[in-house]
Design a protein around this motif. Structure first.
Motif, mmCIF file in Angstrom:
data_model
loop_
_atom_site.group_PDB
_atom_site.id
_atom_site.type_symbol
_atom_site.label_atom_id
_atom_site.label_comp_id
_atom_site.label_asym_id
_atom_site.label_seq_id
_atom_site.Cartn_x
_atom_site.Cartn_y
_atom_site.Cartn_z
ATOM 1 N N LEU A 186 0.827 -1.214 0.000
ATOM 2 C CA LEU A 186 0.000 0.000 0.000
ATOM 3 C C LEU A 186 0.858 1.260 0.000
ATOM 4 C CD1 LEU A 186 -2.822 -1.096 2.472
ATOM 5 C CD2 LEU A 186 -2.953 -0.891 -0.027
ATOM 6 N N LYS A 187 2.011 1.214 0.671
ATOM 7 C CA LYS A 187 2.906 2.373 0.656
ATOM 8 C C LYS A 187 3.484 2.651 -0.729
ATOM 9 C CE LYS A 187 4.432 2.027 5.486
ATOM 10 N NZ LYS A 187 5.593 1.730 6.382
ATOM 11 N N SER A 188 3.636 1.578 -1.525
ATOM 12 C CA SER A 188 4.257 1.756 -2.845
ATOM 13 C C SER A 188 3.228 1.945 -3.961
ATOM 14 C CB SER A 188 5.151 0.563 -3.169
ATOM 15 O OG SER A 188 4.385 -0.603 -3.366
ATOM 16 N N MET A 189 1.948 2.047 -3.601
ATOM 17 C CA MET A 189 0.933 2.277 -4.627
ATOM 18 C C MET A 189 1.143 3.659 -5.276
ATOM 19 S SD MET A 189 -1.112 -0.178 -5.194
ATOM 20 C CE MET A 189 -1.318 -1.800 -4.466
ATOM 21 N N PRO A 190 0.910 3.768 -6.587
ATOM 22 C CA PRO A 190 1.093 5.068 -7.239
ATOM 23 C C PRO A 190 0.129 6.119 -6.703
ATOM 24 C CG PRO A 190 0.035 3.499 -8.719
ATOM 25 C CD PRO A 190 0.489 2.720 -7.532
ATOM 26 N N LYS A 191 0.629 7.342 -6.628
ATOM 27 C CA LYS A 191 -0.145 8.462 -6.094
ATOM 28 C C LYS A 191 -0.465 9.439 -7.222
ATOM 29 C CE LYS A 191 2.638 8.005 -1.884
ATOM 30 N NZ LYS A 191 3.430 6.884 -2.464
ATOM 31 N N PRO A 192 -1.429 10.330 -7.005
ATOM 32 C CA PRO A 192 -1.693 11.375 -8.009
ATOM 33 C C PRO A 192 -0.508 12.328 -8.111
ATOM 34 C CG PRO A 192 -3.539 11.138 -6.478
ATOM 35 C CD PRO A 192 -2.396 10.355 -5.905
ATOM 36 N N ILE A 193 -0.329 12.905 -9.288
ATOM 37 C CA ILE A 193 0.771 13.849 -9.503
ATOM 38 C C ILE A 193 0.537 15.118 -8.682
ATOM 39 C CG2 ILE A 193 1.795 15.393 -11.224
ATOM 40 C CD1 ILE A 193 2.825 12.650 -11.501
ATOM 41 N N PRO A 194 1.494 15.551 -7.858
ATOM 42 C CA PRO A 194 1.349 16.812 -7.115
ATOM 43 C C PRO A 194 1.238 17.999 -8.074
ATOM 44 C CG PRO A 194 3.137 15.475 -6.214
ATOM 45 C CD PRO A 194 2.743 14.839 -7.503
ATOM 46 N N PRO A 195 0.437 19.001 -7.744
ATOM 47 C CA PRO A 195 0.279 20.171 -8.635
ATOM 48 C C PRO A 195 1.590 20.886 -8.932
ATOM 49 C CG PRO A 195 -1.406 20.152 -6.910
ATOM 50 C CD PRO A 195 -0.422 19.087 -6.552
ATOM 51 N N ALA A 196 2.565 20.797 -8.018
ATOM 52 C CA ALA A 196 3.831 21.513 -8.223
ATOM 53 C C ALA A 196 4.712 20.837 -9.278
ATOM 54 C CB ALA A 196 4.587 21.618 -6.904
ATOM 55 N N PHE A 197 4.459 19.570 -9.586
ATOM 56 C CA PHE A 197 5.279 18.871 -10.580
ATOM 57 C C PHE A 197 4.933 19.380 -11.987
ATOM 58 C CE2 PHE A 197 6.399 14.607 -8.305
ATOM 59 C CZ PHE A 197 6.883 15.331 -7.227
ATOM 60 N N LYS A 198 5.942 19.434 -12.827
ATOM 61 C CA LYS A 198 5.754 19.777 -14.232
ATOM 62 C C LYS A 198 6.313 18.638 -15.086
ATOM 63 C CE LYS A 198 5.953 24.799 -13.560
ATOM 64 N NZ LYS A 198 6.663 26.062 -13.938
ATOM 65 N N LEU A 199 5.445 17.974 -15.827
ATOM 66 C CA LEU A 199 5.833 16.818 -16.624
ATOM 67 C C LEU A 199 5.569 17.095 -18.098
ATOM 68 C CD1 LEU A 199 4.256 13.961 -14.464
ATOM 69 C CD2 LEU A 199 6.560 14.893 -14.308
ATOM 70 N N THR A 200 6.513 16.690 -18.947
ATOM 71 C CA THR A 200 6.338 16.808 -20.397
ATOM 72 C C THR A 200 6.858 15.544 -21.064
ATOM 73 O OG1 THR A 200 8.493 17.907 -20.623
ATOM 74 C CG2 THR A 200 6.545 19.327 -20.425
ATOM 75 N N ALA A 201 6.258 15.211 -22.209
ATOM 76 C CA ALA A 201 6.701 14.073 -23.020
ATOM 77 C C ALA A 201 6.888 14.560 -24.449
ATOM 78 C CB ALA A 201 5.692 12.934 -22.968
ATOM 79 N N ASN A 202 8.046 14.250 -25.027
ATOM 80 C CA ASN A 202 8.377 14.675 -26.387
ATOM 81 C C ASN A 202 8.810 13.469 -27.204
ATOM 82 O OD1 ASN A 202 9.185 17.047 -24.421
ATOM 83 N ND2 ASN A 202 8.727 18.002 -26.380
ATOM 84 N N SER A 203 8.663 13.575 -28.531
ATOM 85 C CA SER A 203 9.107 12.491 -29.408
ATOM 86 C C SER A 203 9.886 13.060 -30.571
ATOM 87 C CB SER A 203 7.904 11.692 -29.936
ATOM 88 O OG SER A 203 7.117 12.474 -30.802
ATOM 89 N N VAL A 204 10.967 12.369 -30.910
ATOM 90 C CA VAL A 204 11.755 12.663 -32.106
ATOM 91 C C VAL A 204 12.017 11.326 -32.789
ATOM 92 C CG1 VAL A 204 13.892 13.602 -33.034
ATOM 93 C CG2 VAL A 204 12.854 14.666 -31.028
ATOM 94 N N GLY A 205 11.367 11.113 -33.928
ATOM 95 C CA GLY A 205 11.490 9.826 -34.587
ATOM 96 C C GLY A 205 10.923 8.729 -33.698
#
Length: 717
Positions: free
Chosen positions: A195-214
């Motif tokens: 239960l401690k290692s269950m995924p949590k919601p992303i905190p509002p302070a985090f900034k996440l981006t995903a990019n693709s090249v080829g």
């Protein structure tokens, strides 16, 4: 590709064999363990038990239970996405009325490297929690308990994989609504750790981006702290390549992970859905749109994981890498046979005038460059339309794969000596007119480009990835450089005919080597057949991928017959006509299937419970009992069930189409067949909307009228 697939097959083979021989083992490997109690019970290579966070559950309340696995050293079980091979544990509940359970929950997993690939799962021990909820008016048994029965199955792996099953059960004392019951187990032991290692919601302070090249995907996480152990686990398979080594870089205020798109993915994924893990107790479930183009900052001092440590690319360095990559592309198995034939023709044309030899080299080069320009123009047009495709996007077209596989198979049969195609289309010393000869060289360049598109040689990945994210002018320059690199070896020989003297003198070795060059082409065709099947593999497709591969293999068989006719009666007009007609017919078989109406029927997986629910809601149910090994099933599906009239009827709002796939033994399907007096497939049953009406069993050999008439009758019952 074969190198990637083989380890998966070898590791899962013992599990498949076990499934076949289980009935004869009588108490040995793989049988169900447990007698319906909580355990722990011993199975092959692990111990499993069912536990609860507390002994009670209150009416209108919840409790947490879990399945705890303790593995022998080196053995592991799986996360929800197993990675390269395997599958996660699955549970089927038998519950008293008023008790409901949630889905099996998965703690943050670990990466389990396997040579060049990776599994996602757990070693040593792990708990899979489940939330249990009690209804307000739940009634206990005579002892005041509610009993939970679970049939659990799993796969445990090391060098080999072994399936296992267990019958487990647990009693919970039922307490009145509002009673405070114990949940102490949620903070201790394996359940607490899970239960401690269950995924949590992303905190509002985090900034996440995903990019693709080829084919490269970059996940950047700005968290405010240096993350030195960042890992990403995709929720779905065939999105991110299951690579053993993934580059992750700790940043001063976060982390950046460099990944590659799965080779099995048909198109670039629009979103990145998975688990971002920073430590065993800190992980987050994320869903991000993937933005085409390089990230604002690239960690690690390199451009892509395939860049071999090169510094950040510029337009000039990308052009240079593309030229070198194009030259090395000539050594790839898909291209080398074409280059060899050109070099062979150059040896045989040593008596031609130098200016004619050079003209052939220029024509060959123009064929390659023009083809590359067409490819990049198509890529830029698609990009302008909002779509993203990469190098080799043509292989996402079933028709292109069919034609390419057929042509290369025909070409390889000629090289192997089955018939004499001659060098008239690829040689600079052919007996045709001068104009036709130059045309032959031009189209040999086109052929070299076509067979090169599935290959990515050294240095190419970085250059192409950079080019596809740049303005059109830079993209054209990089692809032109790649084309010139591909053409360079043969062009250099034609511009300096004296260099031909460095090659071995013509002799019998040429015929032997020509036959040897057929082997990589045959291997390449096998890979194309696999790709063709994957294009039709997905949810609700049943055995469609296998069927399509069978159609393409049938096409190749007919092409082999056409080649035999050419070899049996060489230089004969009638044998040539027969070969052409056979080839046209052969291509029509898979091509006609590749262009079928895209409005395919969505088949639900057969379930006796869902049949009853559908009938109770006033809907008729059409069940197709089928199997991949049943030839008549495939014929009925293609000729009747996929016909326009029948599909229209099956897609009606008052009809539920279901498919019972009996390719692997399923006792529920067997029971459903026996209930109507059948013991094999094909079997087709219509369950009328009226629950009191008897099922309508159709004949094994279907026709459109039989299905339509039966449907019309049963919808009125």
């Amino acid at each position: 590709m074969i190198k990637m697939i083989l380890p998966r097959v070898l590791r899962l083979l013992p599990a498949l064999l076990l499934a076949l021989v289980l009935p004869s083992l009588h108490g040995q490997i793989g049988i169900t363990v447990g007698n319906g109690g909580p355990g722990p019970v011993k199975a092959q290579h692990l111990t499993v038990e069912m536990i609860s966070a507390g002994p009670q559950i209150a009416a209108s309340g919840k409790q947490t239970v879990a399945f705890v696995f303790s593995m022998e050293t080196g053995w592991h079980v799986y996360w929800r996405n197993a990675g390269f091979a395997g599958y996660p544990p699955r549970v089927k509940w038998t519950l008293p009325t008023g008790i409901t359970t949630g889905d099996l929950q998965f703690p943050a997993p670990d990466r389990l490297p396997l040579d060049t690939t990776v599994d996602y799962g757990y070693e040593d021990s792990v708990a899979y929690p489940v939330t249990v909820e009690a209804a307000p008016k739940l009634k206990p048994d005579a002892k005041g308990n509610v009993h939970l029965t679970a049939k659990l199955d799993w796969l445990v792996c090391k060098e080999v994989c072994v399936p296992g099953k267990a019958d487990l059960g647990l009693d919970l004392k039922l307490m009145p609504a509002g009673t405070q019951v114990s949940h102490d187990g949620e903070t201790v032991g394996e359940l607490g750790a899970a239960l401690k290692s269950m995924p949590k919601p992303i905190p509002p302070a985090f900034k996440l981006t995903a990019n693709s090249v080829g084919d490269n995907i970059y996940l950047t996480a700005v968290t405010g702290t240096n993350e030195t152990d960042a890992e990403f686990y995709p929720m779905e398979s065939d999105v991110i390549a299951d690579a053993a080594n993934v580059q992750a870089f700790g940043l001063a205020d976060g982390a950046q992970i460099h990944m590659q798109r799965s080779p099995a993915a048909k198109t670039p994924p629009p979103t990145l859905h998975g688990l971002l893990k920073f430590s065993p107790e800190e992980s987050y479930e994320i869903t991000l749109p993937i933005v085409p183009g390089a990230p604002a900052f690239l960690a690690g001092g390199s451009t892509t994981p395939t860049d071999s440590g090169a510094t950040k690319l510029t337009a000039v360095s990308a052009v240079a890498l593309a030229f070198v990559g194009g030259m090395l592309l000539n050594l790839m198995p898909c291209v080398f046979p074409v280059l060899f034939l050109k070099a062979l023709s150059l040896l045989q044309s040593s008596t031609e005038e130098k200016h004619r030899v050079r003209a052939h080299g220029v024509a060959y080069t123009l064929g390659i460059v023009a083809s590359f320009w067409l490819v990049v123009a198509a890529l830029l047009a698609l990009r302008a339309g909002g779509k993203q495709f990469g190098w080799g996007f043509q292989l996402q077209s079933p028709g292109f794969v069919v034609v390419l596989a057929a042509f290369l198979f025909f070409f390889a049969l000629s090289l192997s000596g089955m018939f004499e195609l001659g060098l008239s289309l690829t040689s600079t010393g052919n007996a045709l007119t001068r104009k036709t000869g130059y045309t032959g060289s031009f189209f040999t360049g086109v052929l070299a480009t076509v067979v090169a598109t599935p290959c990515v040689g050294p240095f190419m990945g970085a250059a192409i990835g950079f080019a596809l994210a740049q303005p059109a002018v830079v993209t054209f320059l990089v692809f032109t450089s790649l084309a010139l690199g591909l053409a360079a070896p043969y062009l250099a020989l034609t511009l300096q005919p004296a260099w031909v003297r460095l090659l071995p003198k013509p002799g019998a070795w040429m015929e032997v080597l020509k036959q040897v060059t057929a082997l990589p082409l045959f291997g390449f065709v096998i890979w194309l057949v696999y790709i063709y099947g994957r294009l039709f593999s997905g949810p609700n497709t049943g055995s469609d991928g296998i069927l399509r591969m069978t159609l393409l293999l049938t096409c190749l068989l007919l092409i082999a017959i056409a080649a035999w006719a050419l070899g049996r009666w060489p230089a004969n007009r009638w044998s040539t006509i027969a070969a052409v007609l056979i080839t046209i017919g052969a291509l029509a078989i898979p091509l006609s299937a590749s262009h079928e109406d895209a409005t395919a029927t969505v088949w639900k997986t057969f379930s006796a419970e869902e049949v009853q629910q559908a009938r109770a809601s006033g809907k008729a149910v059409f069940v197709d009992f089928t199997a991949a090994w049943c030839l008549s099933c495939q014929v009925n599906e293609r000729v009747v069930l996929n016909s326009g009239e029948v599909k229209k009827q099956l897609q009606a709002p008052n009809v539920v189409p279901m498919r019972a796939d009996w390719t692997q033994y399923d006792p529920k399907i067997t029971a459903a067949l026996q209930a109507v007096g059948r013991s094999g497939v094909p079997t087709y049953i219509i369950y009328p909307a009226n629950p009191q009406a008897a099922p309508d069993v159709l004949p094994e050999v279907l026709s459109k009228s039989v299905v339509m008439d039966a449907m019309a009758k049963d919808l009125k019952r």
